[in-house]
Design a protein around this motif. Structure first.
Motif, PDB file in Angstrom:
ATOM      1  N   PRO A   1     102.662  92.983  98.312  1.00  0.00           N
ATOM      2  CA  PRO A   1     101.472  93.630  97.776  1.00  0.00           C
ATOM      3  C   PRO A   1     101.745  94.677  96.712  1.00  0.00           C
ATOM      4  N   ASP A   2     102.977  95.188  96.629  1.00  0.00           N
ATOM      5  CA  ASP A   2     103.222  96.323  95.730  1.00  0.00           C
ATOM      6  C   ASP A   2     104.682  96.319  95.280  1.00  0.00           C
ATOM      7  N   ILE A   3     104.987  95.489  94.302  1.00  0.00           N
ATOM      8  CA  ILE A   3     106.354  95.370  93.786  1.00  0.00           C
ATOM      9  C   ILE A   3     106.334  95.681  92.297  1.00  0.00           C
ATOM     10  N   ARG A   4     107.119  96.666  91.877  1.00  0.00           N
ATOM     11  CA  ARG A   4     107.122  97.066  90.469  1.00  0.00           C
ATOM     12  C   ARG A   4     108.552  97.208  89.969  1.00  0.00           C
ATOM     13  N   LEU A   5     108.750  96.828  88.720  1.00  0.00           N
ATOM     14  CA  LEU A   5     110.054  96.922  88.064  1.00  0.00           C
ATOM     15  C   LEU A   5     109.956  97.864  86.877  1.00  0.00           C
TER      16      LEU A   5
ATOM     17  N   CYS B   1     106.413  95.869 102.054  1.00  0.00           N
ATOM     18  CA  CYS B   1     106.362  97.316 101.847  1.00  0.00           C
ATOM     19  C   CYS B   1     106.347  97.620 100.343  1.00  0.00           C
ATOM     20  N   PRO B   2     106.053  98.865  99.956  1.00  0.00           N
ATOM     21  CA  PRO B   2     106.155  99.220  98.534  1.00  0.00           C
ATOM     22  C   PRO B   2     107.596  99.059  98.041  1.00  0.00           C
ATOM     23  N   VAL B   3     107.761  98.415  96.896  1.00  0.00           N
ATOM     24  CA  VAL B   3     109.082  98.176  96.310  1.00  0.00           C
ATOM     25  C   VAL B   3     109.096  98.712  94.882  1.00  0.00           C
TER      26      VAL B   3
ATOM     27  N   MET C   1     114.471  92.653 109.285  1.00  0.00           N
ATOM     28  CA  MET C   1     113.807  93.629 110.146  1.00  0.00           C
ATOM     29  C   MET C   1     112.625  94.269 109.423  1.00  0.00           C
ATOM     30  N   PRO C   2     111.645  93.454 109.015  1.00  0.00           N
ATOM     31  CA  PRO C   2     110.527  93.960 108.201  1.00  0.00           C
ATOM     32  C   PRO C   2     109.719  95.053 108.891  1.00  0.00           C
ATOM     33  N   GLU C   3     109.695  95.033 110.223  1.00  0.00           N
ATOM     34  CA  GLU C   3     108.916  96.035 110.955  1.00  0.00           C
ATOM     35  C   GLU C   3     109.517  97.433 110.843  1.00  0.00           C
TER      36      GLU C   3
END
Length: 248
Positions: A212-216, A184-186, A111-113
């Motif tokens: 676009p925005d994945i950070r660990l 989405c931002p992760v 359900m990405p929306e």
């Protein structure tokens, strides 16, 4: 006292809901955990103090919800989570801990929306296959096939009863074997002293997922519980950062 949501499958899912401004932050707990855990309660207190909408809940067979833990599987708990999310209007920020990280990824894929942001804490995607099944010896695999279950020792209390259905169902819900786009931002948090989920799992998820925005963030010395005060602060910081990015 918890409110109760009855799902289309007839399961009764206990939850606590805090009214406030959205997006609604939803906490998804871990394997055999419950919504009374330190991280869930800490986030609820933060939400109340900030006037933020927040929900914590128990999967079926966990905590205050109906059913037996041994009868459940990843697919069941994923459906439970979806039912909770569908009850909430507007965009959502999911905070998934351990198994909840896996289930939050399933929700983001399905359900990405609806999913505006995602925070994972010691996420354990595909753990039934890559940790449990891969870690079983010949005797345990034979017992699972013969008796339909095997008991594993746990550092958190009674042994975990692992069923053949849990393993087989897990294979229908793997997220690291097929494309996984997170739009989405992760923000992913992982302790280097985690004895249950190796740092390599976090790195594999970071490498596998696209978006676009994945950070660990790796936290030296933090264990799987990730419940020390400084770790709780990091969780709140990650959630607030995601919320700021959504507003921005």
């Amino acid at each position: 006292m918890a409110d109760v949501l009855e799902t289309r499958q007839g399961r009764r899912i206990a939850y606590h809901r805090t009214a406030g401004t959205g997006p609604t932050v939803v906490f998804l707990g871990g394997f055999k955990s419950d919504m009374g855990g330190t991280k869930a309660v800490h986030l609820e207190a933060w939400a109340r103090a900030r006037g933020r909408a927040f929900v914590r809940f128990d999967y079926s067979g966990h905590g205050e919800s109906s059913g037996r833990f041994e009868d459940g599987a990843i697919g069941d708990w994923f459906v439970d989570a979806q039912a909770v999310l569908e009850m909430i209007a507007g965009p959502l920020v999911l905070v998934g801990s351990s198994m909840g990280g896996w289930i939050s990824l399933l929700c983001a894929r399905a359900m990405p929306e609806r999913i505006a942001g995602l925070v994972t804490i010691a996420a354990a995607p595909d753990f039934t296959e890559d940790s449990m099944w891969a870690g079983f010896d010949v005797a345990q695999k034979a017992m699972l096939d013969r008796e339909g279950q095997v008991a594993l020792p746990s550092d958190y209390g009674d042994p975990y009863v692992i069923t053949r259905r849990l393993i087989m169902d897990g294979r229908d819900h793997l997220v690291l074997r097929a494309p996984l786009h997170l739009g989405c931002p992760v923000r992913s948090l992982q302790g280097t002293a985690d004895a249950d989920v190796d740092v390599g799992v976090a790195l594999r998820l970071l490498d596998h997922a696209t978006g676009p925005d994945i950070r660990l963030t790796l936290v030296k010395g933090a264990d799987h519980r990730f419940s020390m005060p400084e770790c709780l602060d990091l969780i709140v910081t990650a959630v607030e950062e995601v919320l700021d990015l959504i507003r921005g």
